[in-house]
Design a protein around this motif. Structure first.
Motif, PDB file in Angstrom:
ATOM      1  N   GLY A  50       7.341 112.882  60.948  1.00 49.03           N
ATOM      2  CA  GLY A  50       8.501 112.179  60.368  1.00 49.03           C
ATOM      3  C   GLY A  50       9.423 112.700  59.880  1.00 49.03           C
ATOM      4  N   ASN A  51       9.217 113.694  58.934  1.00 49.89           N
ATOM      5  CA  ASN A  51      10.534 114.453  57.926  1.00 49.89           C
ATOM      6  C   ASN A  51      11.006 115.243  58.805  1.00 49.89           C
ATOM      7  OD1 ASN A  51       9.753 113.214  55.610  1.00 49.89           O
ATOM      8  ND2 ASN A  51       8.266 114.685  54.791  1.00 49.89           N
ATOM      9  N   ALA A  52      10.239 115.926  59.863  1.00 47.40           N
ATOM     10  CA  ALA A  52      10.911 117.145  60.771  1.00 47.40           C
ATOM     11  C   ALA A  52      11.917 116.462  61.625  1.00 47.40           C
ATOM     12  CB  ALA A  52       9.830 118.083  61.478  1.00 47.40           C
ATOM     13  N   ARG A  53      11.489 115.305  62.293  1.00 50.21           N
ATOM     14  CA  ARG A  53      12.141 114.668  63.161  1.00 50.21           C
ATOM     15  C   ARG A  53      13.516 114.196  62.412  1.00 50.21           C
ATOM     16  NH1 ARG A  53      12.213 112.676  67.939  1.00 50.21           N
ATOM     17  NH2 ARG A  53       9.834 112.920  68.135  1.00 50.21           N
ATOM     18  N   LYS A  54      13.637 113.556  61.027  1.00 42.34           N
ATOM     19  CA  LYS A  54      14.675 113.172  60.319  1.00 42.34           C
ATOM     20  C   LYS A  54      15.589 114.359  60.169  1.00 42.34           C
ATOM     21  CE  LYS A  54      12.769 109.289  57.947  1.00 42.34           C
ATOM     22  NZ  LYS A  54      12.451 108.876  56.821  1.00 42.34           N
ATOM     23  N   ALA A  55      15.178 115.744  59.746  1.00 42.85           N
ATOM     24  CA  ALA A  55      15.767 117.045  59.728  1.00 42.85           C
ATOM     25  C   ALA A  55      16.553 117.337  61.076  1.00 42.85           C
ATOM     26  CB  ALA A  55      14.795 118.207  59.124  1.00 42.85           C
ATOM     27  N   ILE A  56      15.697 117.428  62.127  1.00 41.55           N
ATOM     28  CA  ILE A  56      16.355 117.866  63.399  1.00 41.55           C
ATOM     29  C   ILE A  56      17.597 116.665  63.750  1.00 41.55           C
ATOM     30  CG2 ILE A  56      16.046 118.012  65.741  1.00 41.55           C
ATOM     31  CD1 ILE A  56      14.973 120.117  64.220  1.00 41.55           C
ATOM     32  N   GLU A  57      17.269 115.207  63.391  1.00 37.62           N
ATOM     33  CA  GLU A  57      18.353 114.284  63.589  1.00 37.62           C
ATOM     34  C   GLU A  57      19.700 114.372  63.021  1.00 37.62           C
ATOM     35  OE1 GLU A  57      16.135 110.769  63.733  1.00 37.62           O
ATOM     36  OE2 GLU A  57      15.077 111.146  65.765  1.00 37.62           O
ATOM     37  N   SER A  58      19.671 115.069  61.662  1.00 41.34           N
ATOM     38  CA  SER A  58      20.633 115.155  60.729  1.00 41.34           C
ATOM     39  C   SER A  58      21.468 116.233  61.070  1.00 41.34           C
ATOM     40  CB  SER A  58      20.002 114.954  59.341  1.00 41.34           C
ATOM     41  OG  SER A  58      19.393 116.397  59.071  1.00 41.34           O
ATOM     42  N   ILE A  59      21.211 117.211  62.110  1.00 42.99           N
ATOM     43  CA  ILE A  59      21.567 118.463  62.302  1.00 42.99           C
ATOM     44  C   ILE A  59      23.218 117.905  62.865  1.00 42.99           C
ATOM     45  CG2 ILE A  59      21.986 120.478  63.577  1.00 42.99           C
ATOM     46  CD1 ILE A  59      18.874 121.013  62.916  1.00 42.99           C
ATOM     47  N   PRO A  60      23.200 117.323  63.892  1.00 41.64           N
ATOM     48  CA  PRO A  60      24.549 117.125  64.547  1.00 41.64           C
ATOM     49  C   PRO A  60      25.428 116.615  63.641  1.00 41.64           C
ATOM     50  CG  PRO A  60      22.966 116.437  66.012  1.00 41.64           C
ATOM     51  CD  PRO A  60      22.240 116.534  64.750  1.00 41.64           C
ATOM     52  N   PRO A  61      25.256 115.529  62.674  1.00 45.83           N
ATOM     53  CA  PRO A  61      26.309 115.079  61.669  1.00 45.83           C
ATOM     54  C   PRO A  61      26.650 115.963  60.704  1.00 45.83           C
ATOM     55  CG  PRO A  61      24.590 113.328  61.955  1.00 45.83           C
ATOM     56  CD  PRO A  61      24.289 114.690  62.929  1.00 45.83           C
ATOM     57  N   ALA A  62      25.710 116.791  60.335  1.00 45.45           N
ATOM     58  CA  ALA A  62      26.229 117.883  59.164  1.00 45.45           C
ATOM     59  C   ALA A  62      27.073 118.927  60.141  1.00 45.45           C
ATOM     60  CB  ALA A  62      24.722 118.590  59.010  1.00 45.45           C
ATOM     61  N   VAL A  63      27.053 119.304  61.293  1.00 39.06           N
ATOM     62  CA  VAL A  63      27.838 120.218  62.055  1.00 39.06           C
ATOM     63  C   VAL A  63      29.093 119.517  62.138  1.00 39.06           C
ATOM     64  CG1 VAL A  63      27.945 121.326  64.125  1.00 39.06           C
ATOM     65  CG2 VAL A  63      25.819 121.609  63.071  1.00 39.06           C
ATOM     66  N   LEU A  64      29.202 118.312  62.406  1.00 43.31           N
ATOM     67  CA  LEU A  64      30.571 117.779  62.688  1.00 43.31           C
ATOM     68  C   LEU A  64      31.169 117.603  61.545  1.00 43.31           C
ATOM     69  CD1 LEU A  64      32.371 115.856  64.349  1.00 43.31           C
ATOM     70  CD2 LEU A  64      31.095 113.763  63.453  1.00 43.31           C
ATOM     71  N   MET A  65      30.627 117.373  60.282  1.00 44.96           N
ATOM     72  CA  MET A  65      31.297 117.444  58.967  1.00 44.96           C
ATOM     73  C   MET A  65      31.716 118.773  58.611  1.00 44.96           C
ATOM     74  SD  MET A  65      31.692 114.467  57.857  1.00 44.96           S
ATOM     75  CE  MET A  65      31.734 114.044  59.644  1.00 44.96           C
TER      76      MET A  65
END
Length: 100
Positions: free
Chosen positions: A36-51
Protein backbone atom coordinates in the motif's frame (compact mmCIF):
# COMPACT_ATOMS: atom_id res chain seq x y z
CA UNK A 1 21.94 20.79 -44.97
CA UNK A 2 24.56 18.28 -43.95
CA UNK A 3 24.37 15.81 -41.14
CA UNK A 4 27.40 15.31 -38.95
CA UNK A 5 27.92 11.61 -38.28
CA UNK A 6 28.99 12.15 -34.65
CA UNK A 7 25.87 14.22 -33.95
CA UNK A 8 23.62 11.63 -35.55
CA UNK A 9 25.31 8.88 -33.58
CA UNK A 10 24.87 10.82 -30.32
CA UNK A 11 21.16 11.38 -31.04
CA UNK A 12 20.62 7.70 -31.83
CA UNK A 13 22.51 6.64 -28.69
CA UNK A 14 20.41 8.96 -26.51
CA UNK A 15 17.22 7.68 -28.12
CA UNK A 16 18.29 4.08 -27.48
CA UNK A 17 19.14 4.86 -23.85
CA UNK A 18 15.76 6.51 -23.33
CA UNK A 19 13.86 3.63 -24.87
CA UNK A 20 15.84 1.04 -22.91
CA UNK A 21 15.24 2.74 -19.57
CA UNK A 22 11.51 3.03 -20.23
CA UNK A 23 11.10 -0.53 -21.47
CA UNK A 24 13.25 -1.99 -18.70
CA UNK A 25 11.13 -0.21 -16.09
CA UNK A 26 7.97 -1.66 -17.57
CA UNK A 27 9.48 -5.13 -17.69
CA UNK A 28 10.91 -5.01 -14.17
CA UNK A 29 7.74 -3.71 -12.51
CA UNK A 30 5.91 -6.86 -13.63
CA UNK A 31 8.07 -8.89 -11.25
CA UNK A 32 7.62 -6.63 -8.23
CA UNK A 33 4.63 -6.64 -5.92
CA UNK A 34 4.01 -3.31 -4.26
CA UNK A 35 2.34 -2.85 -0.90
CA UNK A 36 0.00 0.00 0.00
CA UNK A 37 2.61 2.58 1.00
CA UNK A 38 4.97 1.73 -1.86
CA UNK A 39 2.14 1.95 -4.38
CA UNK A 40 1.11 5.37 -3.03
CA UNK A 41 4.71 6.56 -3.24
CA UNK A 42 5.06 5.39 -6.85
CA UNK A 43 1.72 6.94 -7.83
CA UNK A 44 2.71 10.30 -6.37
CA UNK A 45 5.79 10.63 -8.59
CA UNK A 46 4.07 11.97 -11.77
CA UNK A 47 2.31 14.87 -10.01
CA UNK A 48 5.53 15.71 -8.16
CA UNK A 49 7.47 15.83 -11.43
CA UNK A 50 4.73 17.95 -13.00
CA UNK A 51 4.94 20.46 -10.15
CA UNK A 52 8.73 20.55 -10.41
CA UNK A 53 8.35 21.53 -14.06
CA UNK A 54 5.45 23.94 -13.55
CA UNK A 55 6.56 25.77 -10.38
CA UNK A 56 9.38 27.84 -11.95
CA UNK A 57 6.94 29.08 -14.57
CA UNK A 58 4.47 30.12 -11.89
CA UNK A 59 7.02 32.35 -10.19
CA UNK A 60 8.92 33.72 -13.19
CA UNK A 61 6.16 34.82 -15.59
CA UNK A 62 2.96 36.84 -15.70
CA UNK A 63 -0.35 36.47 -13.93
CA UNK A 64 -1.94 34.36 -16.70
CA UNK A 65 0.80 31.76 -16.39
CA UNK A 66 0.60 31.80 -12.60
CA UNK A 67 -3.16 31.19 -12.65
CA UNK A 68 -2.73 28.43 -15.23
CA UNK A 69 -0.09 26.78 -13.04
CA UNK A 70 -2.53 26.83 -10.11
CA UNK A 71 -5.22 25.28 -12.33
CA UNK A 72 -2.77 22.58 -13.37
CA UNK A 73 -1.75 21.90 -9.77
CA UNK A 74 -5.31 21.54 -8.53
CA UNK A 75 -6.29 19.40 -11.53
CA UNK A 76 -3.31 17.09 -10.89
CA UNK A 77 -4.71 16.25 -7.46
CA UNK A 78 -7.65 14.31 -8.92
CA UNK A 79 -7.36 14.05 -12.69
CA UNK A 80 -5.00 12.05 -14.91
CA UNK A 81 -1.75 13.74 -15.85
CA UNK A 82 -2.63 14.35 -19.50
CA UNK A 83 -5.93 15.99 -18.56
CA UNK A 84 -4.18 18.20 -15.99
CA UNK A 85 -1.63 19.41 -18.51
CA UNK A 86 -4.35 19.99 -21.12
CA UNK A 87 -6.34 22.08 -18.64
CA UNK A 88 -3.25 24.13 -17.83
CA UNK A 89 -2.49 24.78 -21.48
CA UNK A 90 -6.11 25.66 -22.23
CA UNK A 91 -6.37 27.99 -19.25
CA UNK A 92 -3.21 29.93 -20.13
CA UNK A 93 -4.41 30.27 -23.72
CA UNK A 94 -7.81 31.56 -22.61
CA UNK A 95 -6.31 33.93 -20.05
CA UNK A 96 -3.89 35.34 -22.61
CA UNK A 97 -6.71 35.72 -25.14
CA UNK A 98 -8.82 37.79 -22.73
CA UNK A 99 -5.84 39.94 -21.86
CA UNK A 100 -4.96 38.84 -18.34
Amino acid sequence: MTVDFATLLAILAMAAATILTRVSGLLLIRHVSLGGNARKAIESIPPAVLMAVVAPTAFATGIAETIACAVTAFAALRLPMLVSVALGVASVAILRAVGI
